[in-house]
Design a protein around this motif. Structure first.
Motif, PDB file in Angstrom:
ATOM      1  N   GLU A  78      -6.078   3.960  29.135  1.00 13.54           N
ATOM      2  CA  GLU A  78      -5.184   4.820  29.514  1.00 13.54           C
ATOM      3  C   GLU A  78      -3.824   3.953  29.390  1.00 13.54           C
ATOM      4  O   GLU A  78      -2.786   4.770  28.988  1.00 13.54           O
ATOM      5  CB  GLU A  78      -5.261   5.016  31.163  1.00 13.54           C
ATOM      6  CG  GLU A  78      -6.311   6.129  31.352  1.00 13.54           C
ATOM      7  CD  GLU A  78      -6.526   6.434  33.024  1.00 13.54           C
ATOM      8  OE1 GLU A  78      -6.488   7.579  33.235  1.00 13.54           O
ATOM      9  OE2 GLU A  78      -6.177   5.315  33.691  1.00 13.54           O
ATOM     10  N   VAL A  79      -3.528   2.756  29.638  1.00 12.81           N
ATOM     11  CA  VAL A  79      -2.531   2.298  29.583  1.00 12.81           C
ATOM     12  C   VAL A  79      -2.163   2.077  27.947  1.00 12.81           C
ATOM     13  O   VAL A  79      -0.989   2.282  27.762  1.00 12.81           O
ATOM     14  CB  VAL A  79      -2.619   0.665  30.346  1.00 12.81           C
ATOM     15  CG1 VAL A  79      -1.206  -0.228  29.823  1.00 12.81           C
ATOM     16  CG2 VAL A  79      -2.853   0.866  31.521  1.00 12.81           C
ATOM     17  N   LYS A  80      -2.961   1.644  27.160  1.00 13.93           N
ATOM     18  CA  LYS A  80      -2.762   1.463  25.895  1.00 13.93           C
ATOM     19  C   LYS A  80      -2.097   2.809  25.248  1.00 13.93           C
ATOM     20  O   LYS A  80      -1.360   2.890  24.365  1.00 13.93           O
ATOM     21  CB  LYS A  80      -3.742   0.981  25.049  1.00 13.93           C
ATOM     22  CG  LYS A  80      -4.240  -0.548  25.331  1.00 13.93           C
ATOM     23  CD  LYS A  80      -5.304  -0.929  24.496  1.00 13.93           C
ATOM     24  CE  LYS A  80      -5.489  -2.378  24.453  1.00 13.93           C
ATOM     25  NZ  LYS A  80      -6.592  -3.033  23.685  1.00 13.93           N
ATOM     26  N   HIS A  81      -2.902   3.817  25.529  1.00 14.01           N
ATOM     27  CA  HIS A  81      -2.557   5.334  24.947  1.00 14.01           C
ATOM     28  C   HIS A  81      -0.967   5.743  25.637  1.00 14.01           C
ATOM     29  O   HIS A  81      -0.243   6.177  24.784  1.00 14.01           O
ATOM     30  CB  HIS A  81      -3.561   6.365  25.400  1.00 14.01           C
ATOM     31  CG  HIS A  81      -4.680   6.294  24.865  1.00 14.01           C
ATOM     32  ND1 HIS A  81      -5.932   6.373  25.215  1.00 14.01           N
ATOM     33  CD2 HIS A  81      -5.084   6.294  23.285  1.00 14.01           C
ATOM     34  CE1 HIS A  81      -7.044   6.413  24.450  1.00 14.01           C
ATOM     35  NE2 HIS A  81      -6.427   6.447  23.377  1.00 14.01           N
ATOM     36  N   ALA A  82      -0.761   5.250  26.613  1.00 17.30           N
ATOM     37  CA  ALA A  82       0.759   5.732  27.543  1.00 17.30           C
ATOM     38  C   ALA A  82       1.617   4.825  26.540  1.00 17.30           C
ATOM     39  O   ALA A  82       2.733   5.201  26.307  1.00 17.30           O
ATOM     40  CB  ALA A  82       0.535   5.365  28.770  1.00 17.30           C
ATOM     41  N   LEU A  83       1.418   3.465  26.360  1.00 17.82           N
ATOM     42  CA  LEU A  83       2.176   2.727  25.592  1.00 17.82           C
ATOM     43  C   LEU A  83       2.657   3.057  24.283  1.00 17.82           C
ATOM     44  O   LEU A  83       3.587   3.277  23.692  1.00 17.82           O
ATOM     45  CB  LEU A  83       1.852   1.017  25.613  1.00 17.82           C
ATOM     46  CG  LEU A  83       1.748   0.487  26.892  1.00 17.82           C
ATOM     47  CD1 LEU A  83       1.001  -0.870  26.824  1.00 17.82           C
ATOM     48  CD2 LEU A  83       3.159   0.243  27.454  1.00 17.82           C
ATOM     49  N   ALA A  84       1.402   3.558  23.456  1.00 22.55           N
ATOM     50  CA  ALA A  84       1.727   3.907  22.126  1.00 22.55           C
ATOM     51  C   ALA A  84       2.224   5.310  22.012  1.00 22.55           C
ATOM     52  O   ALA A  84       3.243   5.472  20.927  1.00 22.55           O
ATOM     53  CB  ALA A  84       0.235   4.019  21.578  1.00 22.55           C
ATOM     54  N   ALA A  85       2.147   6.049  23.075  1.00 27.13           N
ATOM     55  CA  ALA A  85       2.905   7.339  23.111  1.00 27.13           C
ATOM     56  C   ALA A  85       4.676   7.067  23.380  1.00 27.13           C
ATOM     57  O   ALA A  85       5.364   7.869  22.848  1.00 27.13           O
ATOM     58  CB  ALA A  85       2.373   8.153  24.174  1.00 27.13           C
ATOM     59  N   LYS A  86       4.929   5.987  23.760  1.00 25.88           N
ATOM     60  CA  LYS A  86       6.306   5.524  23.994  1.00 25.88           C
ATOM     61  C   LYS A  86       6.627   4.745  22.912  1.00 25.88           C
ATOM     62  O   LYS A  86       7.935   4.166  23.060  1.00 25.88           O
ATOM     63  CB  LYS A  86       6.339   4.666  25.205  1.00 25.88           C
ATOM     64  CG  LYS A  86       6.061   5.566  26.626  1.00 25.88           C
ATOM     65  CD  LYS A  86       7.100   6.488  26.787  1.00 25.88           C
ATOM     66  CE  LYS A  86       6.817   7.194  28.378  1.00 25.88           C
ATOM     67  NZ  LYS A  86       8.173   8.437  28.533  1.00 25.88           N
ATOM     68  N   GLY A  87       5.778   4.376  21.982  1.00 26.57           N
ATOM     69  CA  GLY A  87       6.405   3.602  20.857  1.00 26.57           C
ATOM     70  C   GLY A  87       6.118   2.069  20.848  1.00 26.57           C
ATOM     71  O   GLY A  87       6.588   1.500  19.993  1.00 26.57           O
ATOM     72  N   VAL A  88       5.520   1.598  21.893  1.00 18.86           N
ATOM     73  CA  VAL A  88       4.900   0.484  22.006  1.00 18.86           C
ATOM     74  C   VAL A  88       3.833   0.205  21.281  1.00 18.86           C
ATOM     75  O   VAL A  88       2.855   0.682  21.314  1.00 18.86           O
ATOM     76  CB  VAL A  88       4.747   0.050  23.628  1.00 18.86           C
ATOM     77  CG1 VAL A  88       4.257  -1.323  23.611  1.00 18.86           C
ATOM     78  CG2 VAL A  88       6.046   0.235  24.201  1.00 18.86           C
ATOM     79  N   VAL A  89       3.832  -0.978  20.450  1.00 18.52           N
ATOM     80  CA  VAL A  89       2.657  -1.243  19.351  1.00 18.52           C
ATOM     81  C   VAL A  89       1.659  -2.161  20.397  1.00 18.52           C
ATOM     82  O   VAL A  89       1.868  -3.178  20.766  1.00 18.52           O
ATOM     83  CB  VAL A  89       3.132  -2.100  18.062  1.00 18.52           C
ATOM     84  CG1 VAL A  89       2.058  -2.466  17.234  1.00 18.52           C
ATOM     85  CG2 VAL A  89       4.249  -1.438  17.383  1.00 18.52           C
ATOM     86  N   VAL A  90       0.581  -1.475  20.268  1.00 18.69           N
ATOM     87  CA  VAL A  90      -0.613  -2.119  20.998  1.00 18.69           C
ATOM     88  C   VAL A  90      -2.165  -2.080  19.972  1.00 18.69           C
ATOM     89  O   VAL A  90      -1.857  -1.484  19.000  1.00 18.69           O
ATOM     90  CB  VAL A  90      -1.310  -1.125  22.334  1.00 18.69           C
ATOM     91  CG1 VAL A  90       0.188  -1.291  23.453  1.00 18.69           C
ATOM     92  CG2 VAL A  90      -1.367   0.188  21.761  1.00 18.69           C
ATOM     93  N   ARG A  91      -2.826  -2.869  20.302  1.00 21.28           N
ATOM     94  CA  ARG A  91      -3.920  -3.112  19.559  1.00 21.28           C
ATOM     95  C   ARG A  91      -4.956  -1.858  19.712  1.00 21.28           C
ATOM     96  O   ARG A  91      -5.044  -1.374  20.570  1.00 21.28           O
ATOM     97  CB  ARG A  91      -4.815  -4.580  19.955  1.00 21.28           C
ATOM     98  CG  ARG A  91      -3.903  -5.652  19.742  1.00 21.28           C
ATOM     99  CD  ARG A  91      -4.679  -6.768  19.910  1.00 21.28           C
ATOM    100  NE  ARG A  91      -3.700  -8.074  20.014  1.00 21.28           N
ATOM    101  CZ  ARG A  91      -4.106  -9.223  20.190  1.00 21.28           C
ATOM    102  NH1 ARG A  91      -5.369  -9.624  20.563  1.00 21.28           N
ATOM    103  NH2 ARG A  91      -3.336 -10.266  20.151  1.00 21.28           N
TER     104      ARG A  91
END
Length: 252
Positions: free
Chosen positions: A239-252
């Motif tokens: 959930e955290v990774k999906h939310a970050l990706a949606a805000k433009g934060v690059v995650v693995r």
């Protein structure tokens, strides 16, 4: 840009995962091996395992649990607690650790940082810094022994010193925010990011998705560590990774 890391933390005492608020009032969360396996399935980037009473009880970190956890997970494993020599480091690396975290021992014997870095490489040595804001001194003060003993060290100056000695990464916990779910202390991490050029993991205060977004968008940290929100199922790592990706934060 390097992908940001989401890192659950297992604070272990008496062979069980514990969690408290501001480093006190610990409650039992569960079995470390089972919890580690669950975080592996959720997609955690790394796992931090801290034997929280090892230093105060003057004993070594529980290598048997480290072996059991490392057999269950295939992500990098950082181990800390009660490590006071290069021999201790080697024992835990053989048990399955990828990185070694030192805190109280680094303050007591800063040469240990260099000795570990020279033998195992800078990337293997993580210096953990537990800090709380000292309003009177107007500085972030460093604490040791599981947050129980105050030092005269300023956290920003100490961060510079440990990096100069060979630390390849910093795990910095805001004791003021620990377990409060009030958000990460972005002021602390901005100051640290301006002072050192090694990866910084932010710890203390994660309470919701916005807290992860804020710490990555408003400070230069490379990873965000959390315990309570993951242990109690309030958030999942995916959930955290999906939310970050949606805000433009690059995650693995």
């Amino acid at each position: 840009m390097l992908a940001k890391r989401i890192i659950p933390c297992l604070d272990v005492a008496d062979g069980r995962v514990k969690k408290g608020v501001n480093f006190v009032n610990l409650t039992d969360v569960g079995d470390p091996v089972a919890i580690a396996a669950a975080y592996q399935q959720q997609g955690a980037d790394e796992l931090v395992f801290l034997d929280i009473f090892a230093t105060n009880e003057h004993r070594q970190t529980m290598a048997d649990i480290v072996e059991q956890v490392s057999a269950q997970v295939f992500m990098p494993l950082t181990i800390g607690g009660g490590i006071s020599s290069v021999t201790d480091m080697q024992r835990l690396l053989k048990a399955g650790a990828d990185k070694i975290s030192i805190n109280s021992a680094a303050v007591a014997n800063p040469a240990l940082i260099t000795a570990g870095a020279e033998k195992f490489g800078n990337q293997c040595i993580v210096v953990a810094i537990d800090t709380a804001w000292d309003a009177q001194a107007q500085q972030y003060r460093v604490y040791t022994h599981g947050g129980q003993q105050a030092t005269d060290l300023d956290a920003i100056a100490w961060a510079k010193a440990v990096v100069a000695r060979g630390a390849g990464e910093l795990l910095v916990t805001s004791m003021d925010r620990d377990g409060t779910k009030a958000g990460f202390d972005t002021d602390l991490y901005q100051a640290l990011g301006a002072a050192v050029n090694v990866p910084i993991i932010a710890s203390g205060g994660a309470g919701n998705l916005a807290d992860f977004e804020t710490v990555f968008q408003q400070s230069p940290v490379d990873g965000a560590l959390a315990a309570s929100v993951f242990h109690y199922g309030e958030l999942t790592i995916s959930e955290v990774k999906h939310a970050l990706a949606a805000k433009g934060v690059v995650v693995r």
